[in-house]
Design a protein around this motif. Structure first.
Motif, PDB file in Angstrom:
ATOM      1  N   PRO A  16      32.332  47.695 101.695  1.00  0.00           N
ATOM      2  CA  PRO A  16      31.969  48.681 103.324  1.00  0.00           C
ATOM      3  C   PRO A  16      33.138  50.187 103.142  1.00  0.00           C
ATOM      4  N   LEU A  27      26.359  54.074 104.791  1.00  0.00           N
ATOM      5  CA  LEU A  27      26.576  52.421 105.656  1.00  0.00           C
ATOM      6  C   LEU A  27      26.486  53.294 107.208  1.00  0.00           C
ATOM      7  N   TYR A  38      27.039  53.445 112.174  1.00  0.00           N
ATOM      8  CA  TYR A  38      26.054  52.411 111.066  1.00  0.00           C
ATOM      9  C   TYR A  38      24.737  52.827 111.397  1.00  0.00           C
ATOM     10  N   PRO A 104      28.139  45.111 115.914  1.00  0.00           N
ATOM     11  CA  PRO A 104      26.969  46.804 115.201  1.00  0.00           C
ATOM     12  C   PRO A 104      26.373  46.304 115.127  1.00  0.00           C
ATOM     13  N   CYS A 106      25.079  46.556 111.554  1.00  0.00           N
ATOM     14  CA  CYS A 106      24.925  47.597 110.190  1.00  0.00           C
ATOM     15  C   CYS A 106      23.943  46.707 109.312  1.00  0.00           C
ATOM     16  N   ILE A 108      25.168  45.627 105.594  1.00  0.00           N
ATOM     17  CA  ILE A 108      25.368  44.645 104.530  1.00  0.00           C
ATOM     18  C   ILE A 108      25.761  43.742 104.793  1.00  0.00           C
ATOM     19  N   ARG A 109      25.867  43.223 106.361  1.00  0.00           N
ATOM     20  CA  ARG A 109      26.270  42.186 106.554  1.00  0.00           C
ATOM     21  C   ARG A 109      26.709  40.743 106.038  1.00  0.00           C
ATOM     22  N   TRP A 114      34.294  42.543 103.770  1.00  0.00           N
ATOM     23  CA  TRP A 114      35.464  42.255 104.615  1.00  0.00           C
ATOM     24  C   TRP A 114      34.617  41.475 105.489  1.00  0.00           C
ATOM     25  N   TYR A 115      33.161  41.756 106.485  1.00  0.00           N
ATOM     26  CA  TYR A 115      32.629  39.678 106.806  1.00  0.00           C
ATOM     27  C   TYR A 115      33.250  39.121 106.184  1.00  0.00           C
ATOM     28  N   ALA A 122      35.987  41.629 111.603  1.00  0.00           N
ATOM     29  CA  ALA A 122      36.609  41.971 110.670  1.00  0.00           C
ATOM     30  C   ALA A 122      35.334  43.779 111.567  1.00  0.00           C
ATOM     31  N   CYS A 123      34.532  43.254 112.230  1.00  0.00           N
ATOM     32  CA  CYS A 123      33.591  44.434 112.161  1.00  0.00           C
ATOM     33  C   CYS A 123      33.970  45.214 112.987  1.00  0.00           C
ATOM     34  N   CYS A 126      36.468  47.308 111.555  1.00  0.00           N
ATOM     35  CA  CYS A 126      35.538  48.457 110.685  1.00  0.00           C
ATOM     36  C   CYS A 126      34.836  49.634 110.854  1.00  0.00           C
TER      37      CYS A 126
END
Ligand code: SF4
Length: 134
Positions: A16, A27, A38, A104, A106, A108-109, A114-115, A122-123, A126
Motif C-alpha cells: 500500500p 490509492l 483514499y 477508511p 480503501c 485494496i483492502r 499490511w491489512y 493497519a488502516c 496507514c
C-alpha cells in the motif's frame, strides 16, 4: 486414481505504499494535514501519474500508490512479513486516538499486505503514511 485437490493460490498481496515505478493503483492523495484521502472505487495508478506535480517534488510525496508486493526484493521484507507495515502500526499505536473512527474506505483492502498481516490496526496507521516524506 484421483488427483489430490489443489489448494487455490493465495491472492497476490498489494503493497500500500509503493514507488511510482511499481504502482498499479492510485490509492489516495496526501492532504495538506498529511492524511491520506483514499480513492474509491479502484483507479489505475496512471491517473495519478498523469497529473504533473511541482518540479522537485516526488510523486510519492503527493500521492499514495499501491502495487504488487515484491517480498524478498524489497528492503522491508523480513523473510515472512512486511517490516514496514509492522513498524508503522507499532509507532502509530503510541499516538493513536482510541476514538479513531471506522476503517477508511480503501480500494485494496482485500489484498493489502499490511491489512493481511496487521489486521484492522493497519488502516488508521496507514492513513498517516507519506511514502516519500523528504
Ligand atoms: S492498511 Fe488498510 S487503509 Fe491502508 S491500504 Fe491497506 S487496507 Fe487500505
Amino acid at each position: 486414481m484421483t488427483e489430490p485437490a489443489r489448494r487455490p493460490d493465495p491472492p497476490e498481496r498489494m503493497c500500500p505504499s509503493t514507488s511510482a515505478a511499481n504502482a498499479t493503483v492510485f490509492l489516495g492523495m496526501i492532504s495538506p494535514a498529511g492524511r491520506v484521502a483514499y480513492v474509491t472505487p479502484q483507479v489505475p495508478a496512471e491517473v495519478a501519474l498523469a497529473v504533473p506535480v511541482e518540479a522537485g517534488t516526488p510523486v510519492e510525496a503527493r500521492y499514495r500508490l499501491a502495487g504488487p508486493c515484491i517480498t524478498s526484493s524489497c528492503g522491508f521484507w523480513t523473510g515472512d512479513h512486511c517490516g514496514l507495515g509492522a513498524r508503522v502500526v507499532e509507532s502509530y499505536r503510541e499516538v493513536a486516538d482510541p476514538a479513531e473512527p471506522e476503517l477508511p474506505k480503501c480500494a485494496i483492502r482485500r489484498t493489502c499486505r499490511w491489512y493481511a498481516e496487521q489486521g484492522p490496526a493497519a488502516c488508521p496507521a496507514c492513513s498517516h503514511v507519506v511514502t516519500d516524506a523528504r
